[in-house]
Design a protein around this motif. Structure first.
Motif, PDB file in Angstrom:
ATOM      1  N   PHE A  45       1.047  -1.183  -0.103  1.00 46.95           N
ATOM      2  CA  PHE A  45      -0.059   0.122   0.137  1.00 46.95           C
ATOM      3  C   PHE A  45       0.910   1.148   0.086  1.00 46.95           C
ATOM      4  CE2 PHE A  45      -3.411  -2.776   2.400  1.00 46.95           C
ATOM      5  CZ  PHE A  45      -3.779  -3.023   1.229  1.00 46.95           C
ATOM      6  N   LEU A  48       2.144   1.849  -3.470  1.00 40.62           N
ATOM      7  CA  LEU A  48       1.052   2.369  -4.401  1.00 40.62           C
ATOM      8  C   LEU A  48       0.492   3.781  -3.841  1.00 40.62           C
ATOM      9  CD1 LEU A  48      -0.817  -0.649  -4.429  1.00 40.62           C
ATOM     10  CD2 LEU A  48       0.176   0.224  -6.346  1.00 40.62           C
ATOM     11  N   LEU A  53      -4.371   4.053   3.763  1.00 39.60           N
ATOM     12  CA  LEU A  53      -4.794   2.611   3.909  1.00 39.60           C
ATOM     13  C   LEU A  53      -3.552   1.599   4.351  1.00 39.60           C
ATOM     14  CD1 LEU A  53      -6.832   0.635   2.925  1.00 39.60           C
ATOM     15  CD2 LEU A  53      -5.787   0.615   0.858  1.00 39.60           C
ATOM     16  N   ALA A 118     -12.267   8.155 -13.847  1.00 42.57           N
ATOM     17  CA  ALA A 118     -12.205   8.187 -12.427  1.00 42.57           C
ATOM     18  C   ALA A 118     -13.597   8.756 -12.089  1.00 42.57           C
ATOM     19  CB  ALA A 118     -10.979   8.886 -11.997  1.00 42.57           C
ATOM     20  N   TYR A 120     -14.002   9.719  -8.318  1.00 42.47           N
ATOM     21  CA  TYR A 120     -13.416  10.552  -7.495  1.00 42.47           C
ATOM     22  C   TYR A 120     -11.782  10.599  -7.560  1.00 42.47           C
ATOM     23  CZ  TYR A 120     -17.700   9.345  -5.393  1.00 42.47           C
ATOM     24  OH  TYR A 120     -19.221   9.145  -5.464  1.00 42.47           O
ATOM     25  N   PRO A 121     -11.394  11.505  -8.569  1.00 42.85           N
ATOM     26  CA  PRO A 121     -10.079  11.572  -8.921  1.00 42.85           C
ATOM     27  C   PRO A 121      -9.071  12.047  -7.608  1.00 42.85           C
ATOM     28  CG  PRO A 121     -11.189  13.229  -9.798  1.00 42.85           C
ATOM     29  CD  PRO A 121     -12.224  12.429  -9.296  1.00 42.85           C
ATOM     30  N   MET A 122      -7.854  11.545  -7.571  1.00 44.01           N
ATOM     31  CA  MET A 122      -6.967  12.206  -6.613  1.00 44.01           C
ATOM     32  C   MET A 122      -6.556  13.551  -6.902  1.00 44.01           C
ATOM     33  SD  MET A 122      -4.644   8.836  -5.987  1.00 44.01           S
ATOM     34  CE  MET A 122      -5.070   7.262  -5.827  1.00 44.01           C
ATOM     35  N   TYR A 140     -19.038   9.061   1.116  1.00 47.94           N
ATOM     36  CA  TYR A 140     -19.072   7.824   1.541  1.00 47.94           C
ATOM     37  C   TYR A 140     -19.376   7.818   3.036  1.00 47.94           C
ATOM     38  CZ  TYR A 140     -17.523   5.235  -2.427  1.00 47.94           C
ATOM     39  OH  TYR A 140     -16.962   4.777  -3.728  1.00 47.94           O
TER      40      TYR A 140
ATOM     41  N   ALA B  47      -6.119  -1.612  -4.214  1.00 51.88           N
ATOM     42  CA  ALA B  47      -5.366  -0.151  -3.990  1.00 51.88           C
ATOM     43  C   ALA B  47      -4.346  -0.191  -5.261  1.00 51.88           C
ATOM     44  CB  ALA B  47      -4.320  -0.529  -2.726  1.00 51.88           C
ATOM     45  N   SER B  50      -6.992   1.467  -7.661  1.00 50.27           N
ATOM     46  CA  SER B  50      -7.104   2.832  -7.104  1.00 50.27           C
ATOM     47  C   SER B  50      -5.611   4.120  -7.663  1.00 50.27           C
ATOM     48  CB  SER B  50      -7.271   2.913  -5.734  1.00 50.27           C
ATOM     49  OG  SER B  50      -6.799   4.334  -5.309  1.00 50.27           O
ATOM     50  N   HIS B  51      -4.578   3.201  -7.539  1.00 52.63           N
ATOM     51  CA  HIS B  51      -3.354   3.888  -7.988  1.00 52.63           C
ATOM     52  C   HIS B  51      -3.294   4.276  -9.316  1.00 52.63           C
ATOM     53  CE1 HIS B  51       1.087   4.135  -8.654  1.00 52.63           C
ATOM     54  NE2 HIS B  51       0.860   5.226  -7.790  1.00 52.63           N
ATOM     55  N   TYR B  53      -5.593   4.047 -11.810  1.00 56.02           N
ATOM     56  CA  TYR B  53      -6.865   4.765 -12.473  1.00 56.02           C
ATOM     57  C   TYR B  53      -6.846   6.301 -11.698  1.00 56.02           C
ATOM     58  CZ  TYR B  53      -7.754   0.933 -15.611  1.00 56.02           C
ATOM     59  OH  TYR B  53      -7.782   0.404 -16.580  1.00 56.02           O
ATOM     60  N   ASN B  54      -6.082   6.595 -10.889  1.00 57.73           N
ATOM     61  CA  ASN B  54      -6.183   7.768 -10.036  1.00 57.73           C
ATOM     62  C   ASN B  54      -7.465   8.102  -9.578  1.00 57.73           C
ATOM     63  OD1 ASN B  54      -3.867   9.431  -9.719  1.00 57.73           O
ATOM     64  ND2 ASN B  54      -3.862  10.057 -11.997  1.00 57.73           N
ATOM     65  N   ASP B  55      -8.067   6.884  -9.111  1.00 58.70           N
ATOM     66  CA  ASP B  55      -9.338   7.118  -8.329  1.00 58.70           C
ATOM     67  C   ASP B  55      -9.315   6.651  -7.056  1.00 58.70           C
ATOM     68  OD1 ASP B  55     -12.019   7.301  -8.096  1.00 58.70           O
ATOM     69  OD2 ASP B  55     -12.670   5.720  -9.636  1.00 58.70           O
ATOM     70  N   LEU B  56     -10.162   7.177  -6.147  1.00 59.64           N
ATOM     71  CA  LEU B  56      -9.867   7.072  -4.565  1.00 59.64           C
ATOM     72  C   LEU B  56     -10.945   6.039  -4.273  1.00 59.64           C
ATOM     73  CD1 LEU B  56      -9.466  10.553  -2.930  1.00 59.64           C
ATOM     74  CD2 LEU B  56      -8.131   8.594  -2.955  1.00 59.64           C
ATOM     75  N   THR B  57     -11.986   5.454  -5.124  1.00 60.92           N
ATOM     76  CA  THR B  57     -13.058   4.649  -4.971  1.00 60.92           C
ATOM     77  C   THR B  57     -12.598   3.123  -4.484  1.00 60.92           C
ATOM     78  OG1 THR B  57     -14.161   5.617  -6.721  1.00 60.92           O
ATOM     79  CG2 THR B  57     -15.120   3.816  -5.729  1.00 60.92           C
ATOM     80  N   GLN B  59      -9.709   2.704  -2.753  1.00 63.34           N
ATOM     81  CA  GLN B  59      -9.306   2.695  -1.437  1.00 63.34           C
ATOM     82  C   GLN B  59     -10.689   2.649  -0.341  1.00 63.34           C
ATOM     83  OE1 GLN B  59      -6.166   5.535  -0.634  1.00 63.34           O
ATOM     84  NE2 GLN B  59      -5.435   5.348  -2.658  1.00 63.34           N
ATOM     85  N   MET B  60     -11.343   3.201  -1.035  1.00 65.33           N
ATOM     86  CA  MET B  60     -12.672   3.381   0.071  1.00 65.33           C
ATOM     87  C   MET B  60     -13.121   1.991   0.176  1.00 65.33           C
ATOM     88  SD  MET B  60     -12.986   6.396   0.688  1.00 65.33           S
ATOM     89  CE  MET B  60     -11.545   7.540   0.331  1.00 65.33           C
ATOM     90  N   PHE B  61     -13.283   1.159  -0.948  1.00 64.24           N
ATOM     91  CA  PHE B  61     -13.764  -0.237  -0.971  1.00 64.24           C
ATOM     92  C   PHE B  61     -12.565  -0.996   0.082  1.00 64.24           C
ATOM     93  CE2 PHE B  61     -17.322  -1.364  -3.156  1.00 64.24           C
ATOM     94  CZ  PHE B  61     -17.731  -0.191  -3.949  1.00 64.24           C
TER      95      PHE B  61
END
Lengths: 187, 100
Positions: A45, A48, A53, A118, A120-122, A140, B47, B50-51, B53-57, B59-61
Motif C-alpha cells: 500500500f 502504491l 490505507l 475516475a 473521485y479523482p486524486m 461515503y 489499492a 485505485s493507484h 486509475y487515479n481514483d479513490l474509490t 481505497q474506499m472499498f
C-alpha cells in the motif's frame, strides 16, 4: 528501480509467508506468518501511494485483528499439531488453480476496456490522508456510519459470545480448579 | 516498470493461496486464517487499481473491507470459543452433527 525491487521483494515474501499460513500444521506458525504477511501487504500500500490505507492496515489488521487471534488462541490448545485428513489433495490444487484463472479473467476483463474513468479523482499536491478524508466524509458518509454501527454490533456480539462462563478454564480439566479451591478451604 | 497487471497477478496468486487453504483446511481456526489471506489479496487489487486509475474509490472499498474483516473476526472468534466450550474440538469433521 526502487519500486521494482520493493515490489518483487514484497510479493515473494508475502506469497511465501501466506503459503506457510495455509500449509503449516502448527497454529502458532500459521498465525505469526499471517501477521508478517499483513505487515508486508501494508508495504504494498505504501508503494502504491495509499499511505492512509497502509497505516490502517498496520493498525487494524496487525494491531487489532492479529491481537484478537492471539487472545483467542489462548483458549485453544496451540502447542499441539493439528491433524487434518485430506481426502483428495490433487482435486484441491486443481480447483484452486482453476478458480485463480477465472479470477484473473474477471479482473482483467473490465480493465482492458477504455470505458473506465475516475469517479473521485486524486488531487495533486494534497496528501493522501486528506484526500481520503474528504471523499470518505462526503460521498461515503452513510456507509461509514453503517460500518461504525456494524463494528459496535460485532463488538457486543463478541463480548456476549465469548464472555459466558469466562471463569471456567477450557483447556485444563475441572479437577485442577477443584484442587485449588480445596487448598483455599484448608487455609 | 511495474504495471497494474503485476499487482493483479500477485493479488490473484495470493487469493488462490487463500482459496486453496479454504478448500483443504479442516480446522476452523485455520479456515479463518485462510479467509483473512483472501481478504488481503482483494485489498491489494483494490489499492493497485485505485493507484493506476487515479481514483479513490478503490481505497474506499479497501477501508470497508477492513472494517468488515474486523467485525467478522470479532463475531467469528466468539462463535469459535462457544463451539470449543461445547464440543472440545474445532475440527470440521467432528463438528458435522447433522449426518443423519
Amino acid at each position: 528501480m526502487y519500486e521494482m525491487v520493493a515490489f518483487y521483494l514484497f510479493s515473494v515474501l508475502t506469497i511465501g509467508l501466506f503459503l506457510i499460513t495455509v500449509m503449516s500444521k502448527n497454529v502458532l506458525y500459521a498465525m505469526t506468518s499471517l501477521a508478517a504477511g499483513m505487515v508486508l501487504i501494508s508495504g504494498f500500500f505504501f508503494i502504491l501511494g495509499a499511505d492512509f490505507l497502509g497505516v490502517v492496515q498496520l493498525i487494524a489488521y496487525v494491531g487489532a485483528i492479529m491481537a484478537l487471534y492471539s487472545f483467542a488462541m489462548m483458549f485453544f490448545d496451540a502447542t499441539r499439531d493439528i491433524k487434518e485428513k485430506n481426502t483428495n489433495p490433487a482435486l484441491v490444487f486443481l480447483l484452486g488453480g482453476l478458480s485463480a484463472v477465472v479470477l484473473v479473467l474477471m479482473f482483467a476483463a473490465p480493465i482492458h476496456s477504455d470505458a473506465i474513468q475516475a469517479l473521485y479523482p486524486m488531487h495533486e499536491g494534497v496528501g493522501n490522508a486528506q484526500d481520503v478524508g474528504i471523499v470518505l466524509f462526503t460521498k461515503y458518509l452513510v456507509p461509514f456510519e453503517v460500518a461504525a454501527l456494524m463494528l459496535l454490533v460485532a463488538m457486543i456480539a463478541g463480548i456476549i459470545l465469548a464472555g459466558k462462563k469466562m471463569d471456567q478454564s477450557l483447556t485444563e480439566d475441572m479437577s485442577a480448579d477443584d484442587e485449588i479451591l480445596t487448598q483455599k478451604d484448608e487455609k | 516498470m511495474i504495471g497494474l497487471s503485476h499487482y493483479l497477478i500477485v493479488s490473484a496468486l495470493i487469493f488462490s493461496i487463500g482459496l486453496m487453504g479454504v478448500l483443504r483446511r479442516r480446522n476452523l481456526l485455520m479456515l479463518f486464517f485462510a479467509t483473512e489471506v483472501m481478504l488481503n489479496a482483494v485489498n491489494i487489487a483494490f489499492a493497485a487499481i485505485s493507484h493506476y486509475y487515479n481514483d479513490l474509490t478503490g481505497q474506499m472499498f479497501a477501508f470497508f473491507i477492513i472494517a468488515i474483516a474486523a467485525s467478522e473476526v470479532a463475531v467469528g472468534l466468539g462463535i469459535l470459543i462457544v463451539l470449543y466450550k461445547k464440543h472440545g474440538t474445532l475440527d470440521l469433521d467432528d463438528l458435522a452433527s447433522m449426518k443423519g
